[in-house]
Scaffold this motif. Structure first.
Motif, PDB file in Angstrom:
ATOM      1  N   GLY A  65      33.620  40.338  35.960  1.00  0.00           N
ATOM      2  CA  GLY A  65      34.267  40.955  34.808  1.00  0.00           C
ATOM      3  C   GLY A  65      35.769  41.083  34.992  1.00  0.00           C
ATOM      4  N   GLN A  66      36.188  41.534  36.167  1.00  0.00           N
ATOM      5  CA  GLN A  66      37.632  41.704  36.400  1.00  0.00           C
ATOM      6  C   GLN A  66      38.364  40.380  36.328  1.00  0.00           C
ATOM      7  N   LEU A  67      37.790  39.358  36.954  1.00  0.00           N
ATOM      8  CA  LEU A  67      38.447  38.039  36.928  1.00  0.00           C
ATOM      9  C   LEU A  67      38.494  37.480  35.510  1.00  0.00           C
ATOM     10  N   ARG A  68      37.417  37.662  34.764  1.00  0.00           N
ATOM     11  CA  ARG A  68      37.387  37.104  33.400  1.00  0.00           C
ATOM     12  C   ARG A  68      38.415  37.790  32.499  1.00  0.00           C
ATOM     13  N   ASN A  69      38.757  39.044  32.811  1.00  0.00           N
ATOM     14  CA  ASN A  69      39.800  39.724  32.029  1.00  0.00           C
ATOM     15  C   ASN A  69      41.159  39.075  32.239  1.00  0.00           C
ATOM     16  N   LYS A  70      41.362  38.466  33.362  1.00  0.00           N
ATOM     17  CA  LYS A  70      42.677  37.926  33.731  1.00  0.00           C
ATOM     18  C   LYS A  70      42.716  36.401  33.541  1.00  0.00           C
ATOM     19  N   ALA A  71      41.597  35.730  33.808  1.00  0.00           N
ATOM     20  CA  ALA A  71      41.556  34.258  33.783  1.00  0.00           C
ATOM     21  C   ALA A  71      41.791  33.748  32.368  1.00  0.00           C
ATOM     22  N   SER A  72      42.624  32.725  32.238  1.00  0.00           N
ATOM     23  CA  SER A  72      42.964  32.194  30.916  1.00  0.00           C
ATOM     24  C   SER A  72      42.203  30.900  30.625  1.00  0.00           C
ATOM     25  N   THR A  73      42.196  30.532  29.363  1.00  0.00           N
ATOM     26  CA  THR A  73      41.513  29.301  28.941  1.00  0.00           C
ATOM     27  C   THR A  73      42.158  28.074  29.603  1.00  0.00           C
ATOM     28  N   GLY A  74      43.494  28.005  29.564  1.00  0.00           N
ATOM     29  CA  GLY A  74      44.182  26.858  30.174  1.00  0.00           C
ATOM     30  C   GLY A  74      43.999  26.835  31.678  1.00  0.00           C
ATOM     31  N   GLY A  75      44.142  27.994  32.329  1.00  0.00           N
ATOM     32  CA  GLY A  75      44.012  28.060  33.780  1.00  0.00           C
ATOM     33  C   GLY A  75      42.602  27.731  34.233  1.00  0.00           C
ATOM     34  N   ASN A  76      41.611  28.118  33.442  1.00  0.00           N
ATOM     35  CA  ASN A  76      40.223  27.822  33.804  1.00  0.00           C
ATOM     36  C   ASN A  76      40.004  26.309  33.868  1.00  0.00           C
ATOM     37  N   LEU A  77      40.560  25.583  32.877  1.00  0.00           N
ATOM     38  CA  LEU A  77      40.397  24.117  32.889  1.00  0.00           C
ATOM     39  C   LEU A  77      41.057  23.492  34.111  1.00  0.00           C
ATOM     40  N   LEU A  78      42.137  24.145  34.583  1.00  0.00           N
ATOM     41  CA  LEU A  78      42.943  23.540  35.656  1.00  0.00           C
ATOM     42  C   LEU A  78      42.679  24.172  37.017  1.00  0.00           C
ATOM     43  N   GLN A  79      41.687  25.047  37.117  1.00  0.00           N
ATOM     44  CA  GLN A  79      41.348  25.615  38.429  1.00  0.00           C
ATOM     45  C   GLN A  79      40.953  24.488  39.350  1.00  0.00           C
ATOM     46  N   ARG A  80      41.213  24.695  40.631  1.00  0.00           N
ATOM     47  CA  ARG A  80      40.994  23.607  41.583  1.00  0.00           C
ATOM     48  C   ARG A  80      39.653  23.744  42.288  1.00  0.00           C
ATOM     49  N   THR A  81      39.267  22.694  42.987  1.00  0.00           N
ATOM     50  CA  THR A  81      37.937  22.647  43.583  1.00  0.00           C
ATOM     51  C   THR A  81      37.707  23.780  44.587  1.00  0.00           C
ATOM     52  N   ARG A  82      36.454  24.075  44.825  1.00  0.00           N
ATOM     53  CA  ARG A  82      36.088  25.078  45.826  1.00  0.00           C
ATOM     54  C   ARG A  82      35.646  24.437  47.140  1.00  0.00           C
TER      55      ARG A  82
END
Ligand SMILES: Cc1cc2nc3c(=O)[nH]c(=O)nc-3n(C[C@H](O)[C@H](O)[C@H](O)COP(=O)(O)OP(=O)(O)OC[C@H]3O[C@@H](n4cnc5c(N)ncnc54)[C@H](O)[C@@H]3O)c2cc1C
Ligand code: SF4
Length: 325
Positions: free
Chosen positions: A100-117
């Protein structure tokens, strides 16, 4: 962490005018980029903070779809009335991700561009062609439980970790961008992320300094929508296999099918052969098995991730049963 310059953009135009220079990165929610900077996996010389740009609204499009600003937080998008009603696969995918906390901060654009785990990507003492091109790939021949089984190369077997992007792939979303020269581009989500090939460090078709401004969804598709995510824990874990499915059944036959897969490849995976194996057929395990064969015909495991191949088969069949029940 290495020192860096910081500037806050007050318009999208100002952000892209400043964003193309060597070593410059945009920062939105920072939930991925800051972690990578602390580990010195990413070492930008300059950050341009885009988090206060006017790109945080969700609006209807003239075509009957939805335009989602790049800065809409994942939590707001999941809770949006129209998304919940018309695009439940997207809402469910978002809620299956992070916390929940991360989803409050994570953006639509940043989610698409998050890097591999990939573990070795995060470990700067390991060989990793994605982090340090030409250094090798420690995951091939190493511990590769979470890695890809489709579309891999002998340079990289990493997966893309986003849940949201998998749902957007099934929904046939379009990424809208702004370039430094003022041009806008519209990129089909299916073409946005790249397979690793010989250049695993180049993950998308974005040019340096190109800003995602929106993601557009077409009008709501017909049929039932499901997002199923299989992971090691019930929450706060990335997908081992995930499926975003949209299937319409008419007169006892599958009239249309859109299926996208997460956890299996370097990008949200869509294969027209899987959908072709379903459309026109009577829903049932016989058709579902043919679709699974099509999906996994070229799948290849690397040892610790071999289990993903039968897991993907079972998950696809279970998802199709749910979609057509
Ligand atoms: C513990 C943990 C668990 C997680 N679990 C999941 C999960 O289960 N599923 C899942 O999908 N995700 C998960 N995430 C990832 C999370 O969803 C992402 O970190 C988040 O979506 C990134 O968004 P952001 O706005 O914070 O991006 P940032 O960290 O700000 O940026 C990420 C990248 O995008 C670039 N960028 C950002 N916005 C733009 C733009 N508009 N245009 C161009 N470039 C841009 C930045 O330069 C950077 O390279 C998890 C993260 C953490 C830390
Ligand atoms: S799989 Fe890709 S990200 Fe992981 S170590 Fe190999 S090159 Fe790096």
């Amino acid at each position: 962490m290495k020192s860096f310059d910081y500037a806050r953009a007050d318009s999208a135009e100002a952000a892209v005018a400043d964003g193309g220079s060597e070593g410059t990165k945009f920062i939105a929610g920072g939930t991925n980029l800051l972690d990578l900077m602390k580990l010195q996996v990413e070492t930008p010389a300059r950050l341009i903070d885009i988090s206060r740009l006017d790109l945080a609204s969700v609006e209807a499009t003239e075509a009957g779809g939805l335009s989602i600003g790049a800065l809409v937080p994942n939590a707001d998008l999941a809770a949006h009335e129209v998304v919940r009603r018309d695009y439940p696969v997207l809402s469910r995918a978002l809620l299956a991700g992070a916390s929940g906390q991360l989803r409050n901060k994570a953006s639509t654009g940043g989610n698409l561009l998050q890097r591999t785990r990939c573990y070795y990507f995060y470990d700067t003492t390991s060989a990793c062609n994605k982090r340090a091109p030409g250094s090798g790939c420690a995951a091939i021949g190493g511990f590769n439980r979470i890695m890809a089984v489709l579309g891999t190369s002998d340079q990289c077997i990493a997966t893309h970790p986003s849940d949201m992007a998998v749902a957007m792939a099934a929904l046939e979303a379009t990424v809208v961008t702004l370039k430094a020269d003022g041009d806008r581009r519209r990129i089909a989500l299916a073409d946005f992320h790249r397979l690793p090939g010989d250049t695993p460090h180049i993950e998308t078709v974005l040019e340096p300094g190109e800003l995602i401004t929106h993601v557009e969804l077409p009008p709501a598709p017909k049929g039932r929508q499901v997002y199923r995510k299989v992971r090691d824990r019930a929450s706060y874990a990335f997908a081992l296999v995930s499926i975003a499915g949209i299937v319409a059944v008419e007169d006892g036959r599958i009239a249309s099918a859109a299926l996208a897969f997460g956890g299996l490849a370097h990008k949200p995976w869509r294969d027209p052969a899987v959908e072709a194996a379903l459309v026109g057929h009577t829903p049932g395990d016989a058709a579902f098995a043919v679709a699974a064969d099509a999906l996994l015909a070229d799948a290849r495991g690397f040892g610790s991730n071999d289990f993903k191949i039968p897991l993907a088969r079972r998950t696809l069949i279970a998802t199709l049963r749910e979609l057509t029940a």
